[in-house]
Design an enzyme around this catalytic site. Structure first.
Site, mmCIF file in Angstrom:
data_model
loop_
_atom_site.group_PDB
_atom_site.id
_atom_site.type_symbol
_atom_site.label_atom_id
_atom_site.label_comp_id
_atom_site.label_asym_id
_atom_site.label_seq_id
_atom_site.Cartn_x
_atom_site.Cartn_y
_atom_site.Cartn_z
ATOM 1 C CD1 TRP A 117 -48.031 -9.683 -2.109
ATOM 2 C CD2 TRP A 117 -50.243 -9.547 -1.275
ATOM 3 N NE1 TRP A 117 -48.013 -9.859 -0.746
ATOM 4 C CE2 TRP A 117 -49.195 -9.789 0.077
ATOM 5 C CE3 TRP A 117 -51.610 -9.535 -1.169
ATOM 6 C CZ2 TRP A 117 -49.649 -9.287 1.204
ATOM 7 C CZ3 TRP A 117 -52.014 -9.283 0.304
ATOM 8 C CH2 TRP A 117 -50.914 -9.161 1.316
ATOM 9 C CE LYS A 161 -42.551 -6.789 2.030
ATOM 10 N NZ LYS A 161 -42.195 -8.016 1.180
ATOM 11 C CG ASP A 201 -42.391 -5.822 -9.709
ATOM 12 O OD1 ASP A 201 -41.264 -5.751 -9.972
ATOM 13 O OD2 ASP A 201 -42.682 -6.368 -8.119
ATOM 14 C CG ASP A 211 -45.351 -8.276 -0.709
ATOM 15 O OD1 ASP A 211 -45.058 -8.419 0.483
ATOM 16 O OD2 ASP A 211 -44.695 -8.866 -1.323
ATOM 17 C CG ASP A 220 -39.583 3.031 -8.554
ATOM 18 O OD1 ASP A 220 -40.097 3.029 -7.685
ATOM 19 O OD2 ASP A 220 -38.418 3.280 -8.296
#
Length: 208
Positions: A6, A103, A24, A63, A40
């Protein structure tokens, strides 16, 4: 998200003048034109770091997906929690008119999340990725046009008309927000009903 698919697409779209920040829990290999944060997004410290670093964004894309347990209801609930985290982060970061993409796994809790997004954006759509349409329950909720207007559709308010535009519509301002009022005259104070709200301007009609 790792390995950064992405982010690579986002960097290409942003070009040399844009800034892309990726987050991430795993290490992300360096990508040209992308700043990365290992953390996180459900952690307040990580979210705070992103808000401080980005300040204002044109789009927030998530995502995020939960670690799968194989129990559908649990996996669905966790995915909704992650999507809501992205949505709430977007509310902090997005400029007027900005977009959010998150998502989520299909299930009973998606409708409430979609309704909440719809309240804050001009409209919301559910998009099933072509690559997983036949084999996966995942979808993306896309909120277009972040609304930050100081008025809402249906409001009845009194406004000062400051000028008449080139198209003949009177222009009023509410806390810097532009409202077009057909039929009003410059220099007057009128009562109007807001009929449509866009990210950067709205429309109203005179109240007789």
């Amino acid at each position: 998200a790792a390995p950064g698919g992405w982010l690579q697409v986002a960097a290409e779209l942003a070009g040399e003048t844009g800034t892309v920040v990726g987050v991430d829990r795993q290490r992300i290999d360096p990508i040209e034109g992308v700043e990365t944060v290992r953390g996180d997004m459900t952690d307040e410290e990580t979210r705070g770091e992103i808000v401080d670093r980005v300040r204002e964004a044109d789009i927030v894309v998530s995502d995020m997906a939960p670690d799968m347990t194989g129990e559908y209801e649990l996996d669905h609930a966790r995915s909704v929690h992650l999507a809501r985290t992205a949505f709430e982060t977007a509310l902090e970061l997005l400029a007027p008119g900005g977009d959010v993409v998150a998502k989520v796994f299909e299930g009973p809790d998606v409708d409430d999340l979609r309704a909440d997004i719809d309240e804050e954006f001009e409209y919301v759509r559910s998009v099933h990725p072509e690559a997983s349409r036949d084999a996966s329950s995942e979808l993306y909720l896309v909120g277009k046009g972040r609304l930050t207007a100081p008025v809402a559709e249906g409001d009845r308010i009194e406004v000062d008309v400051v000028e008449v535009g080139d198209e003949g519509d009177a222009i009023a301002k509410v806390d810097g927000y532009t409202i077009f009022v057909p039929g009003a005259e410059a220099g007057t104070t009128v009562e109007v009903r807001v009929t449509d709200v866009k990210p950067r301007f709205g429309f109203a009609e005179l109240v007789e």
